[in-house]
Design a protein around this motif. Sequence first.
Motif, mmCIF file in Angstrom:
data_model
loop_
_atom_site.group_PDB
_atom_site.id
_atom_site.type_symbol
_atom_site.label_atom_id
_atom_site.label_comp_id
_atom_site.label_asym_id
_atom_site.label_seq_id
_atom_site.Cartn_x
_atom_site.Cartn_y
_atom_site.Cartn_z
ATOM 1 N N LEU A 1 -3.142 5.113 -12.419
ATOM 2 C CA LEU A 1 -3.646 4.989 -11.056
ATOM 3 C C LEU A 1 -2.506 5.144 -10.058
ATOM 4 N N ILE A 2 -2.839 5.727 -8.917
ATOM 5 C CA ILE A 2 -1.870 5.875 -7.828
ATOM 6 C C ILE A 2 -2.427 5.127 -6.626
ATOM 7 N N PRO A 3 -1.691 4.123 -6.112
ATOM 8 C CA PRO A 3 -2.179 3.443 -4.910
ATOM 9 C C PRO A 3 -1.979 4.350 -3.698
ATOM 10 N N GLU A 4 -3.073 4.727 -3.069
ATOM 11 C CA GLU A 4 -2.965 5.673 -1.949
ATOM 12 C C GLU A 4 -3.647 5.163 -0.702
ATOM 13 N N GLY A 5 -3.655 3.853 -0.559
ATOM 14 C CA GLY A 5 -4.367 3.277 0.572
ATOM 15 C C GLY A 5 -3.563 3.220 1.860
ATOM 16 N N GLY A 6 -2.283 3.630 1.770
ATOM 17 C CA GLY A 6 -1.445 3.588 2.962
ATOM 18 C C GLY A 6 -1.253 2.166 3.453
ATOM 19 N N GLU A 7 -1.065 2.051 4.756
ATOM 20 C CA GLU A 7 -0.738 0.769 5.362
ATOM 21 C C GLU A 7 -1.810 -0.300 5.099
ATOM 22 N N ASN A 8 -3.078 0.137 5.096
ATOM 23 C CA ASN A 8 -4.175 -0.827 4.932
ATOM 24 C C ASN A 8 -4.177 -1.501 3.571
ATOM 25 N N MET A 9 -3.496 -0.894 2.618
ATOM 26 C CA MET A 9 -3.531 -1.410 1.260
ATOM 27 C C MET A 9 -2.327 -2.302 0.964
ATOM 28 N N LEU A 10 -1.380 -2.361 1.898
ATOM 29 C CA LEU A 10 -0.175 -3.146 1.623
ATOM 30 C C LEU A 10 -0.540 -4.603 1.360
ATOM 31 N N PRO A 11 0.007 -5.147 0.288
ATOM 32 C CA PRO A 11 -0.257 -6.556 -0.012
ATOM 33 C C PRO A 11 0.673 -7.439 0.812
ATOM 34 N N LYS A 12 0.556 -8.715 0.617
ATOM 35 C CA LYS A 12 1.584 -9.628 1.104
ATOM 36 C C LYS A 12 2.828 -9.318 0.274
ATOM 37 N N LEU A 13 3.911 -8.921 0.928
ATOM 38 C CA LEU A 13 5.060 -8.344 0.206
ATOM 39 C C LEU A 13 6.044 -9.381 -0.324
ATOM 40 N N TYR A 14 5.938 -10.612 0.182
ATOM 41 C CA TYR A 14 6.868 -11.663 -0.246
ATOM 42 C C TYR A 14 6.230 -13.019 0.029
ATOM 43 N N GLY A 15 6.785 -14.033 -0.574
ATOM 44 C CA GLY A 15 6.318 -15.391 -0.326
ATOM 45 C C GLY A 15 7.391 -16.343 -0.820
ATOM 46 N N ASP A 16 7.048 -17.589 -0.962
ATOM 47 C CA ASP A 16 8.029 -18.551 -1.470
ATOM 48 C C ASP A 16 8.349 -18.233 -2.926
ATOM 49 N N GLY A 17 9.561 -17.783 -3.174
ATOM 50 C CA GLY A 17 10.003 -17.520 -4.540
ATOM 51 C C GLY A 17 9.494 -16.232 -5.148
ATOM 52 N N ILE A 18 8.967 -15.327 -4.336
ATOM 53 C CA ILE A 18 8.399 -14.097 -4.919
ATOM 54 C C ILE A 18 8.516 -12.887 -3.996
ATOM 55 N N ILE A 19 8.759 -11.727 -4.629
ATOM 56 C CA ILE A 19 8.826 -10.451 -3.911
ATOM 57 C C ILE A 19 8.051 -9.411 -4.723
ATOM 58 N N LEU A 20 7.291 -8.547 -4.041
ATOM 59 C CA LEU A 20 6.558 -7.461 -4.704
ATOM 60 C C LEU A 20 7.252 -6.126 -4.447
ATOM 61 N N VAL A 21 7.377 -5.310 -5.489
ATOM 62 C CA VAL A 21 8.059 -4.017 -5.350
ATOM 63 C C VAL A 21 7.234 -2.885 -5.986
ATOM 64 N N GLY A 22 7.591 -1.659 -5.637
ATOM 65 C CA GLY A 22 7.024 -0.471 -6.280
ATOM 66 C C GLY A 22 5.516 -0.354 -6.166
ATOM 67 N N ASP A 23 4.884 0.166 -7.204
ATOM 68 C CA ASP A 23 3.429 0.331 -7.210
ATOM 69 C C ASP A 23 2.706 -1.003 -7.047
ATOM 70 N N ALA A 24 3.310 -2.079 -7.551
ATOM 71 C CA ALA A 24 2.680 -3.400 -7.418
ATOM 72 C C ALA A 24 2.508 -3.746 -5.947
ATOM 73 N N ALA A 25 3.421 -3.245 -5.120
ATOM 74 C CA ALA A 25 3.335 -3.466 -3.675
ATOM 75 C C ALA A 25 2.619 -2.310 -2.982
ATOM 76 N N CYS B 1 11.736 -13.085 3.771
ATOM 77 C CA CYS B 1 11.108 -12.184 4.743
ATOM 78 C C CYS B 1 12.043 -11.032 5.125
ATOM 79 N N ALA B 2 13.330 -11.219 4.836
ATOM 80 C CA ALA B 2 14.296 -10.138 5.098
ATOM 81 C C ALA B 2 13.926 -8.869 4.323
ATOM 82 N N TYR B 3 13.211 -9.048 3.205
ATOM 83 C CA TYR B 3 12.795 -7.891 2.395
ATOM 84 C C TYR B 3 11.850 -6.981 3.173
ATOM 85 N N GLU B 4 10.838 -7.589 3.801
ATOM 86 C CA GLU B 4 9.880 -6.761 4.551
ATOM 87 C C GLU B 4 10.565 -6.064 5.730
ATOM 88 N N LYS B 5 11.475 -6.789 6.346
ATOM 89 C CA LYS B 5 12.213 -6.198 7.474
ATOM 90 C C LYS B 5 13.021 -4.992 6.986
#
Lengths: 96, 393
Positions: B279-303, B345-349
């Motif tokens: 699968l290829i995530p192709e939802g663009g901006e609308n599909m972006l998940p929450k990219l980080y939180g307390d103790g966690i960061i999402l990268v690549g296709d997972a994000a 949050c520096a990750y999203e920035k």
Amino acid sequence: MAAKVNVAEKLGVNKFNTDEKNSHIDVDKGYADKKEVDRVLRACPAAIYTLDDNGTLFFDYLGCLECGTCKVLSEGKLVKSWNYPVGTKGIEYRLG
Amino acid sequence: MSEERFDCIIVGGGLAGLTAAYVLAGEGQEVLLVEKGNYSGAKNMTGGRLYGHSLEKVIADFAASAPVERKVVKERLSRGVGDDMVTVEYDSAGLACPFGESYTVLRGKFDRWLADQAEEQGAMLIYGVRVDSLLEENGKVFGVVAGDEEMEANVVILADGANSLLAQNLGYKAPPQINQATVGVKEVIGLSEEIINERFNLASGEGLAWLFYGNGEDQVYDAFLYTNTDSVSIGVTMMLGEIDHTQNSVPQMLEDFKNNSKIAPLLEGGRLMEYSAHLIPEGGENMLPKLYGDGIILVGDAAALCANLGFTLRGMDLAVESGLLAAKTVLAAQEQGDFSADTLCAYEKALQESFVLACVKGGESCLAAVKAGGYEEDPISAFNTAMGEAGIK
């Protein structure tokens, strides 16, 4: 137009570490909506959802490529639950 | 039962996770990467073409030692099928490609190489282990659960791919809608290096990237062809929602495409080596998940960091860049001794400031970002102009 595709033959060249005991996808084989069954059946790249001549649905998880297409299309409907196979099991791409 | 607390646990041994592991281990961090396949790349698949610019920042001149297939020097874009096909060809060498050098790759080989590099940096990689859930308390992630095993860390990087069940279960991400996910199906077809050079008019080591738009009678799928060293990667992609606008099956689309009069001769005598899907995530901006939180960061296709820019499909260079930026964020958090969302949050920035989110947000803004970087060429305009001149919409 091309001849009818033989997906089983294609899957035959792949390497699978089959988990004979547990299916990682739980399919509702009695799902009544034929239209829903048809769209999942046609979208699955591995063609592991099939109907026999009597219209009975068969699902062979052993050839699954773990793409998630059926999950996205039909989770909560035809697909009751979807997970990856346990570690080491399932498709193993040598080329990818 | 945690005996040891890691600085960072990374879930998933693809390009995003491996890049993060490489960078963090290189800085002396105790890094554990957990991959469910028997090696990195075992579950991964690409079309595929890797734009090298982001990995260059991590491992300079990587292509000299990495198992890349061919350097892309030629691009083709086509519309129509068979005898009605119209094709535009670029010579990338003369195009000053805005993303630098790119290479055709096969992930089963390439990811294993990158995993070896990460291990040499000191990262600990374990294979054949599926992470089932995350350790979490009051919204703070502090480790992973795999079977009976619990492993703790200051921060977890989720690099578990397009379906990322972990991110979904954590509530960071909704399951993709049928208009946000594209399925890609590919065959790798073995042909000798000499035959590929001859049929595609290439020198050894030189590759072709070829994309096809709006194929089939109902135009529901796109297609691609990439030349590897001694094989061709050929496949189709279809936005899942399109299944309701065709009577055809996805595997049949690929079969039909391969057999069209312009393609079949190029594959003649070839031997199927592997059949894959992803699968290829192709939802663009609308599909972006929450990219980080307390103790966690999402990268690549997972994000869902993936972009279809019309003239090219990109995910791997975004994955590498996101892994790099996640690692830098974790290093900064380590210095501050704070792994809460306030620090991460520096990750999203950083993603915002990089090319990554500009790409995800759409071709137009990406191109603007590329141009702001000093690139003059505009492949989309070139293509559209050429198509207009050829009378193709």
